[in-house]
Scaffold this motif. Sequence first.
Motif, PDB file in Angstrom:
ATOM      1  N   ARG A 302      33.819  49.288  33.254  1.00  0.00           N
ATOM      2  CA  ARG A 302      34.281  48.242  34.185  1.00  0.00           C
ATOM      3  C   ARG A 302      35.759  48.405  34.473  1.00  0.00           C
ATOM      4  O   ARG A 302      36.563  48.717  33.599  1.00  0.00           O
ATOM      5  N   THR A 304      38.670  46.894  37.871  1.00  0.00           N
ATOM      6  CA  THR A 304      38.884  45.817  38.841  1.00  0.00           C
ATOM      7  C   THR A 304      39.143  46.419  40.216  1.00  0.00           C
ATOM      8  O   THR A 304      39.491  47.589  40.352  1.00  0.00           O
ATOM      9  N   THR A 305      38.959  45.577  41.213  1.00  0.00           N
ATOM     10  CA  THR A 305      39.196  45.995  42.586  1.00  0.00           C
ATOM     11  C   THR A 305      39.849  44.851  43.348  1.00  0.00           C
ATOM     12  O   THR A 305      39.801  43.697  42.901  1.00  0.00           O
ATOM     13  N   ASN A 322      36.444  39.995  40.714  1.00  0.00           N
ATOM     14  CA  ASN A 322      36.974  41.264  41.232  1.00  0.00           C
ATOM     15  C   ASN A 322      36.544  42.471  40.399  1.00  0.00           C
ATOM     16  O   ASN A 322      37.140  43.545  40.500  1.00  0.00           O
ATOM     17  N   VAL A 324      34.609  45.736  39.171  1.00  0.00           N
ATOM     18  CA  VAL A 324      33.856  46.857  39.711  1.00  0.00           C
ATOM     19  C   VAL A 324      33.197  47.545  38.517  1.00  0.00           C
ATOM     20  O   VAL A 324      33.889  48.059  37.628  1.00  0.00           O
ATOM     21  N   SER A 343      29.807  45.901  42.950  1.00  0.00           N
ATOM     22  CA  SER A 343      30.923  45.001  43.202  1.00  0.00           C
ATOM     23  C   SER A 343      30.491  44.017  44.282  1.00  0.00           C
ATOM     24  O   SER A 343      29.588  44.315  45.069  1.00  0.00           O
ATOM     25  N   LEU A 404      37.392  51.168  47.127  1.00  0.00           N
ATOM     26  CA  LEU A 404      36.381  50.934  46.098  1.00  0.00           C
ATOM     27  C   LEU A 404      36.028  52.231  45.374  1.00  0.00           C
ATOM     28  O   LEU A 404      35.836  52.240  44.151  1.00  0.00           O
ATOM     29  N   SER A 520      26.650  42.889  34.038  1.00  0.00           N
ATOM     30  CA  SER A 520      26.835  43.013  35.487  1.00  0.00           C
ATOM     31  C   SER A 520      25.899  42.041  36.185  1.00  0.00           C
ATOM     32  O   SER A 520      24.759  41.850  35.752  1.00  0.00           O
TER      33      SER A 520
END
Length: 575
Positions: A302, A304-305, A322, A324, A343, A404, A520
């Motif tokens: 994992r 972040t985005t 946020n 990903v 995401s 992404l 997830s």
Amino acid sequence: MRSLTRLFLMVLLGGCELVNAQQVYQVGVASESLEPGEESFSVALSGYAGPWAGRFAFTWLPKGLKSSNPAISRSIPKVGKGSVQTAVVGKVTYKLDSKGNITAGKSGKSLPALPGITGFVVKNNDMYAAAGSDTLYRLHLPNPERGWMRAAYHNGQIPRVVPKEIFVSQDKLYAITKTDSLFEAAVIHGKEPEQLFARALALKSEQSQVLLMCLDLCGFDGSFINEIKKDIAKKHRLPEEAILINASHTHFAPGTQKWLTWAPHNRYPDEAYMNKVVRPAMLKAADRALASSAPSYVKVGRGTTAIGRNRSNGELATPYDNAVDVLTAERTDGSEKTVMVLSGCHPVAGTAGIKHFTVSSNYPGFMRNALEEAGKIKTTALFMQGCAGDINPIDEPEITGAKLAADALKVMDSNMKPLSGPVTFHMDSVLAETTPWSKEKLVEFRETNSKLGAQMEPERNVAWADLMLSHLEQNTMPKSMPVYIQTINIGEWKLIGLSREVVTEYGLAIKKLWPEKLVSVAGYCNDVSSYLPVERHIKTRVYEGEGSCFWYGLPSVFPLDILDRVVNRISTKNY
């Protein structure tokens, strides 16, 4: 020296033991095109209510004068005796007389009238017609009571063509204008990274197997997905609960679900596209993924985005999941790699000009392409949509996809955990009760909106009121709105798939249930029949909480505590 050698061997052997300890799963992947072909002459795109006249991925290609294309011109149908046009399709003869009346079959059954009609053609179960304007019309022959609807028009982006005649040559639609100009109809496709795909990932441990499918579609009805699951389950002896099907929610794919309150051209899925493209692609992708399984190491990580923002939060603090999440499966021989990225963000941007009328996977396609090009070995990338209900992108699709992909690569380079352990799966649901309006309230609502004339929301509201009144009359008003919850466990990784257009808080809340695990959460799974809002959307009556209920034809808004009900169900079951 001997002690150093002994130490080196111990480290080496210890390393080998660690590598050998990593579990080997059987993993297969497959990809099949979902691009619309020649099964329909016009494609109505999903998502967006505007323009109300329709978003059709359709254009006219100029082909010069009719006289300069004799081979094509020879395909122009001959006029039947006493008719403007006659066409035989299968065993049915359709006739258009000089008064504009269309009849079908030996009985001469009348079809709905189209004022000004000058010609027609039949493709699969649809009749296309010209009527002296730049609008192409469509009639679904198995259900003529639905009436004529737009199939294309001059939208400011395509050539303005007013057909004098339309005809078919070599399975392509052509139009001839008064000036003898010839035009060929064509569906507008995006560039290669934007193509639509059905991609499937099959993963098996010694005990059981799961199948994850990621589709470049706006959504689907649960009834259609259940049929697909039954077909796959029967053929491969795979439990239906082990099959999770996710829509990317691109707003630029052909319509694939019912929207009974929309403009007529968007109310029903394109049957030709569904039966000749979507269904075969899904079944073939499942077959190939299950058949191509090979020993693989599986990892998850994992990061972040920052590709999205919350679009509907007003003055309140802005929630945004946020995360990903990245799942990789690399064959033990190092020959191939599969990457799945999850995401939550709407594939909705990129609507300027002709893009608004173009078939496209939007940013997920650009992301997949970037990951596959970056792969050091043969790589197949999948995108699974998260809790994107109220999250919009902040950039154009090309930029969003690149961002992404870069975020996913960071995770792959530094933050991946090898998975080991069994594969399990479970299916559950929460039934949210409905609170339908009274007949009196519906009638008043209908009358108020019908007086507002030809506007998008009033017409939608009238259609919604008619749908609800029909439910009351036929005693078919839904008593509940199910939220389906699917759990897939692969070793230490847990994937929760929720139905409907799930907003961002669901992902944040569900992950807190297992702080020690990587959990997830995907929305848009198995049934995309409405938004799944939370209390703030419903109380403030924003689009996700109220307006979308009219678009999706729901009997009422969701109860205020729907988030707690879903999270508590998941927590109680602890699958």
